[in-house]
Motif scaffolding. Sequence first.
Motif, PDB file in Angstrom:
ATOM      1  N   SER A 104      37.293  -7.072  15.040  1.00  0.00           N
ATOM      2  CA  SER A 104      36.049  -6.306  15.098  1.00  0.00           C
ATOM      3  C   SER A 104      35.493  -6.198  16.508  1.00  0.00           C
ATOM      4  O   SER A 104      34.650  -5.339  16.779  1.00  0.00           O
ATOM      5  N   GLY A 129      29.234 -11.262   2.214  1.00  0.00           N
ATOM      6  CA  GLY A 129      30.301 -10.800   3.098  1.00  0.00           C
ATOM      7  C   GLY A 129      31.581 -10.472   2.356  1.00  0.00           C
ATOM      8  O   GLY A 129      31.995 -11.210   1.454  1.00  0.00           O
ATOM      9  N   ASN A 180      34.642 -10.885   3.113  1.00  0.00           N
ATOM     10  CA  ASN A 180      35.448 -11.550   4.132  1.00  0.00           C
ATOM     11  C   ASN A 180      36.144 -12.788   3.589  1.00  0.00           C
ATOM     12  O   ASN A 180      35.864 -13.253   2.479  1.00  0.00           O
ATOM     13  N   ARG A 187      32.719 -15.956  14.056  1.00  0.00           N
ATOM     14  CA  ARG A 187      32.948 -14.795  13.213  1.00  0.00           C
ATOM     15  C   ARG A 187      32.200 -14.992  11.896  1.00  0.00           C
ATOM     16  O   ARG A 187      31.928 -16.131  11.504  1.00  0.00           O
ATOM     17  N   TYR A 247      33.316 -14.895   8.992  1.00  0.00           N
ATOM     18  CA  TYR A 247      34.130 -15.720   8.099  1.00  0.00           C
ATOM     19  C   TYR A 247      34.323 -17.145   8.608  1.00  0.00           C
ATOM     20  O   TYR A 247      34.835 -17.999   7.873  1.00  0.00           O
ATOM     21  N   GLY A 265      40.781 -15.258  10.110  1.00  0.00           N
ATOM     22  CA  GLY A 265      40.155 -14.681   8.926  1.00  0.00           C
ATOM     23  C   GLY A 265      40.211 -13.174   8.979  1.00  0.00           C
ATOM     24  O   GLY A 265      40.786 -12.574   9.890  1.00  0.00           O
ATOM     25  N   LEU A 266      39.618 -12.569   7.979  1.00  0.00           N
ATOM     26  CA  LEU A 266      39.596 -11.111   7.894  1.00  0.00           C
ATOM     27  C   LEU A 266      38.343 -10.670   7.167  1.00  0.00           C
ATOM     28  O   LEU A 266      37.952 -11.278   6.170  1.00  0.00           O
ATOM     29  N   THR A 267      37.718  -9.646   7.689  1.00  0.00           N
ATOM     30  CA  THR A 267      36.726  -8.895   6.934  1.00  0.00           C
ATOM     31  C   THR A 267      37.425  -7.623   6.489  1.00  0.00           C
ATOM     32  O   THR A 267      38.050  -6.942   7.307  1.00  0.00           O
ATOM     33  N   ASP A 324      38.983  -4.101   5.463  1.00  0.00           N
ATOM     34  CA  ASP A 324      38.973  -2.881   6.268  1.00  0.00           C
ATOM     35  C   ASP A 324      38.813  -1.603   5.468  1.00  0.00           C
ATOM     36  O   ASP A 324      38.389  -0.591   6.013  1.00  0.00           O
ATOM     37  N   TRP A 327      44.374  -6.838   1.871  1.00  0.00           N
ATOM     38  CA  TRP A 327      44.435  -8.305   1.926  1.00  0.00           C
ATOM     39  C   TRP A 327      45.868  -8.791   1.729  1.00  0.00           C
ATOM     40  O   TRP A 327      46.419  -9.494   2.583  1.00  0.00           O
ATOM     41  N   HIS A 344      34.284 -17.738   1.935  1.00  0.00           N
ATOM     42  CA  HIS A 344      33.681 -16.419   2.107  1.00  0.00           C
ATOM     43  C   HIS A 344      32.234 -16.665   2.530  1.00  0.00           C
ATOM     44  O   HIS A 344      31.566 -17.537   1.967  1.00  0.00           O
ATOM     45  N   GLY A 376      32.876  -5.236   8.731  1.00  0.00           N
ATOM     46  CA  GLY A 376      32.800  -6.182   9.838  1.00  0.00           C
ATOM     47  C   GLY A 376      32.325  -5.704  11.186  1.00  0.00           C
ATOM     48  O   GLY A 376      31.525  -6.381  11.821  1.00  0.00           O
TER      49      GLY A 376
END
Length: 546
Positions: free
Chosen positions: A61, A301, A303, A395, A397, A444-446, A448, A455, A516, A536
Amino acid sequence: MPVCRPLFAVRLTSLIITAAGGAYALFGGSSSEAAELPAKTLVYCSDASPAGFDPAQYTTSVEFSAAAYTVYNRLVEFEHGGTKVEPGLAQSWEISDDGLVYTFHLRHGVKFHTTSYFKPTREFNADDVVLTFERMRDPANALRVAYPAVFPYFNDLGLAKNLAKVEKLDPYTVRMTLNSVSAPFLSELAMPFASILSAEYAEQLIGAGKAADLNRYPIGTGPFIFHSYEKDATIRFDGNPDYWKPGVVRVGKLVFEISTDPAVREQKLKDNECQVMSYPRPADIASLSADPNLQMPHQVGFNLGFLAYNTTHKPLDNVDVRRALDMAIDKQAIIKSVYQGAGQAAVNPMPPTQWSYDASLKDAPLDPARAKALLAKAGYPEGFELTLWAMPVQRPYNPNARLMAEMIQADWAKIGVRAKITTYEWGEYVKRAHAGEHDAMLIGLTGDNGDPDNWLGVLLGCSAVHGSNFAKWCYKPFDDLIVKARETNDMAERVKLYTQAQHIFKQQVPFTPIAHSTVYQPLRKNVVGFKIDPFGPTQFWNVGLR
């Protein structure tokens, strides 16, 4: 703001459109008159320096906030603050009955940025779309040859293999042909990696032998025009008076003030040196919320923070070792100390608000004795040593990766595993992780695009082992399910396949889901129009100052 229903609606809508071969259109033509922008400057206290300004090369991000959603547009966009796909540089499109051919009708009158380093001689057209995607698709593309780069999301999503052709039918019509049906395709085109470049600018850079400047001096059609960048200090943008969508640009200047220290960002916000701040510390949420000069919007979130095991490194290639490490981690203690009430324990490789999430799955119980027995069974009765990477930045997450790493280090010490905590500057951290230098790493990931493939495919698919699959895990029974789910538009079938994949994930433990988090966004009271992006990045579309 719950994410579950809008995400389902996006996917269902896309499926209906695909099945019907229908068309989608919203906004009309573009305004050709330059807008008079307010003589106001909005300052954003950002937490990290972008590694560059070419969104196709990056997955975080930081770059998306500093480039994709300031300088650029895409063929289709996610609605401001939401998950619905709507027209962008394509004002309408049709999808063939077999779901393989997408025909995009481009917006007229859209201008590329005029800067000190580039002055366009034409408006946006089909050549720019073809260049953008051919550069990622074709290794022999002239821009890619002149400026070799990797495109992790394009590859992680399987588009390198699935996007068969990108054709210009006329100056304002582009046709994309897929090798196989891809249910998430339209949503993927709204992601930052698909930001549209200027073919004229690329040609100028190639001719001057400076193609790499694409990543330093960006040119797009977006709401803000890049002005200057001082690494680890400041990014400056000018509002785009020629932006094609009226009312989006509400300040004359946008400035990113970069500071990795959240205490510094908080003080600058309180002193009105910035009006928007990234990533407050959980411990500061209450005091920031109580400040009469601030506002604190927040939402659940979309995330996931997790601990990835590099399954190409011994002994992490052994599933019993991964299971032992997983069941030795005290997640509840981490939630309490690291997230301080602003998070919930994660079980699956996606958040609970993602459609197809399997709520029946449970974590293995915290059991150091059982973990030691598994290590002994795997041939490591005395444990072993490994590196444990901790992110240098905050972040949503993971608000404090260093503390989390220290807690995991202590948990693993109880079963004889000796972890050496390692970190790097953020850009270097991600670069080295893509190269697979880590043993175990916090990341981690938020989400998209609101699709489960974002995921399961991006974080765990075989096509993503050189990108965001930081576990470097390519497991055919799992990957076959993901690929099959991607290639069908039958919602029930996709849910069934993703459910099976989640069960395999829990059995194989390529990474340990940690948490999360709830996303908090501190703003000055005079900021108007700001919406938290569920995916994100920090966006400044429609954002102004009273």
